[in-house]
Write a protein that holds these residues in place. Structure first.
Motif, mmCIF file in Angstrom:
data_model
loop_
_atom_site.group_PDB
_atom_site.id
_atom_site.type_symbol
_atom_site.label_atom_id
_atom_site.label_comp_id
_atom_site.label_asym_id
_atom_site.label_seq_id
_atom_site.Cartn_x
_atom_site.Cartn_y
_atom_site.Cartn_z
ATOM 1 N N ASN A 194 0.762 -1.236 -0.032
ATOM 2 C CA ASN A 194 0.078 -0.130 0.049
ATOM 3 C C ASN A 194 0.966 1.104 0.097
ATOM 4 O OD1 ASN A 194 0.984 -0.121 2.541
ATOM 5 N ND2 ASN A 194 -0.952 -0.001 3.558
ATOM 6 N N PHE A 195 2.119 1.075 -0.569
ATOM 7 C CA PHE A 195 2.799 2.462 -0.642
ATOM 8 C C PHE A 195 3.986 2.078 -1.769
ATOM 9 C CE2 PHE A 195 5.730 -0.462 1.763
ATOM 10 C CZ PHE A 195 7.097 0.153 1.162
ATOM 11 N N SER A 196 4.221 3.550 -2.474
ATOM 12 C CA SER A 196 5.469 3.325 -3.453
ATOM 13 C C SER A 196 6.251 4.520 -2.934
ATOM 14 C CB SER A 196 4.686 3.620 -4.781
ATOM 15 O OG SER A 196 3.845 2.561 -5.246
ATOM 16 N N GLU A 197 7.550 4.198 -3.407
ATOM 17 C CA GLU A 197 8.674 5.064 -2.938
ATOM 18 C C GLU A 197 9.338 5.362 -4.176
ATOM 19 O OE1 GLU A 197 10.600 4.483 1.000
ATOM 20 O OE2 GLU A 197 12.153 3.745 -0.339
ATOM 21 N N ALA A 198 10.002 6.633 -4.327
ATOM 22 C CA ALA A 198 10.995 7.046 -5.434
ATOM 23 C C ALA A 198 12.407 7.159 -4.822
ATOM 24 C CB ALA A 198 10.217 8.202 -5.956
ATOM 25 N N GLN A 199 13.408 6.748 -5.676
ATOM 26 C CA GLN A 199 14.848 6.840 -5.449
ATOM 27 C C GLN A 199 15.139 7.316 -6.738
ATOM 28 O OE1 GLN A 199 15.217 2.706 -5.074
ATOM 29 N NE2 GLN A 199 14.435 2.413 -2.983
ATOM 30 N N LEU A 200 16.472 8.191 -6.580
ATOM 31 C CA LEU A 200 16.999 8.894 -7.605
ATOM 32 C C LEU A 200 18.526 8.884 -7.497
ATOM 33 C CD1 LEU A 200 16.314 10.675 -10.274
ATOM 34 C CD2 LEU A 200 16.775 12.601 -8.641
ATOM 35 N N TYR A 201 19.090 8.337 -8.441
ATOM 36 C CA TYR A 201 20.596 8.166 -8.724
ATOM 37 C C TYR A 201 21.041 9.278 -9.405
ATOM 38 C CZ TYR A 201 25.287 6.843 -9.873
ATOM 39 O OH TYR A 201 26.638 6.753 -10.001
ATOM 40 N N SER A 202 22.052 9.981 -8.822
ATOM 41 C CA SER A 202 22.721 11.201 -9.701
ATOM 42 C C SER A 202 23.888 10.686 -9.959
ATOM 43 C CB SER A 202 22.762 12.471 -8.759
ATOM 44 O OG SER A 202 23.810 13.263 -9.221
ATOM 45 N N ALA A 203 24.684 10.873 -11.305
ATOM 46 C CA ALA A 203 25.917 10.362 -11.684
ATOM 47 C C ALA A 203 26.965 11.366 -10.992
ATOM 48 C CB ALA A 203 26.152 10.298 -13.230
ATOM 49 N N ASN A 204 26.612 12.598 -10.931
ATOM 50 C CA ASN A 204 27.389 13.572 -10.471
ATOM 51 C C ASN A 204 27.973 13.351 -8.989
ATOM 52 O OD1 ASN A 204 27.700 14.817 -12.753
ATOM 53 N ND2 ASN A 204 26.484 16.563 -12.332
ATOM 54 N N ALA A 205 26.807 13.181 -8.080
ATOM 55 C CA ALA A 205 26.978 13.033 -6.751
ATOM 56 C C ALA A 205 27.368 11.585 -6.435
ATOM 57 C CB ALA A 205 25.662 13.172 -5.973
ATOM 58 N N ASP A 206 27.029 10.617 -7.339
ATOM 59 C CA ASP A 206 27.062 9.143 -7.270
ATOM 60 C C ASP A 206 26.420 8.474 -6.207
ATOM 61 O OD1 ASP A 206 28.150 6.641 -7.863
ATOM 62 O OD2 ASP A 206 30.200 6.718 -6.760
#
Length: 267
Positions: A78-90
């Motif tokens: 009953n939940f969703s989560e978003a994760q973001l990868y940045s190549a600059n910050a690694d």
């Protein structure tokens, strides 16, 4: 999964192991998605470029699931989560998902986002698109598809999300004895406009990419992958090498020498 500026993003079936690869320089970088074990999430992946920050980013949407002994999903969480990868910050970071999005949208989410269109990724759920701004790392407002699945419109969706000359587009086929395939484009005001009909000598059961210069790439279930020129209204076979018998996906690719921090040389 997707190609962007000469980099190709690959993933395994669970979307847990991810690789960014430059086929031209034969360099790559392996990534591991954070927080969750391989077996308890359903995932949607997106790959794009923030031209202002000069940064390549990977968006990963995870929804908790329950699997049976054989690995099949028997219950969605009953939940969703978003994760973001940045190549600059690694690094990966958490991104807030909109509270207004219904769980039915997340549960119907396609495995891959659409292409990076003008700095935005588009996720397709239950009859709707959800944009994600790669510059500001924010979700936008829901966009309803021109012919949602849950409304009887007598039209059949025949494409994934397409980048047509810098605009979001989709291909639909009208149902009935005289079926016609048409390209629908999302304009700047958020309205879907019928652009033109796709008249072809061999019907495409699925359209995957617009390559530019009047050419689409699609699949006929019997005769395989085809190029289609919408001006000449002709199809031409995509000449895969004979040893390639199991094609998992196709991507539009432009050669480049882009190299990211942490790239390794391919053996």
């Amino acid at each position: 999964m997707r190609s962007c500026n000469g980099l190709v993003c690959l993933s395994n079936e669970s979307s847990y192991d991810i690789c960014i690869w430059n086929p031209c320089t034969r360099q790559y970088k392996m990534l591991n998605a954070p927080n969750y074990s391989i077996n308890n999430v359903g995932a949607c992946l997106g790959f794009g470029f923030d031209s202002v920050g000069n940064d390549y980013k990977i968006l990963r949407i995870v929804t908790k699931v329950t699997r049976n002994t054989w690995g099949f999903i028997i219950n969605m969480g009953n939940f969703s989560e978003a994760q973001l990868y940045s190549a600059n910050a690694d690094t990966w970071k958490m991104i807030r998902t909109p509270d207004t999005i219904k769980m039915s949208f997340w549960h119907k989410l396609k495995r891959f986002c659409g292409p990076d269109i003008s700095g935005k990724l588009y996720m397709e759920g239950e009859g709707e698109l959800l944009p994600f701004d790669l510059r500001n790392d924010l979700f936008g407002e829901i966009v309803v598809l021109p012919f949602p699945d849950y409304v009887e419109q007598k039209r059949i969706k025949k494409s994934k999300i397409l980048d047509f000359e810098g605009s979001v587009a989709m291909v639909y086929e009208s149902a009935g004895d005289e079926s016609v395939m048409s390209l629908w484009m999302l304009d700047d005001d958020g309205l879907w406009i019928k652009k033109f009909n796709l008249e072809m000598d061999l019907e495409l059961d699925r359209t995957y990419l617009y390559l530019g210069a009047q050419h689409f790439l699609g699949l006929n279930f019997v005769f395989g992958y085809k190029f289609y020129n919408y001006t000449k209204k002709t199809t031409k076979k995509l000449p895969f090498p004979a040893h390639l018998t199991d094609v998992k996906s196709v991507a539009k690719f432009t050669q480049s020498l882009v190299s990211l921090e942490g790239f390794q040389s391919q053996e």
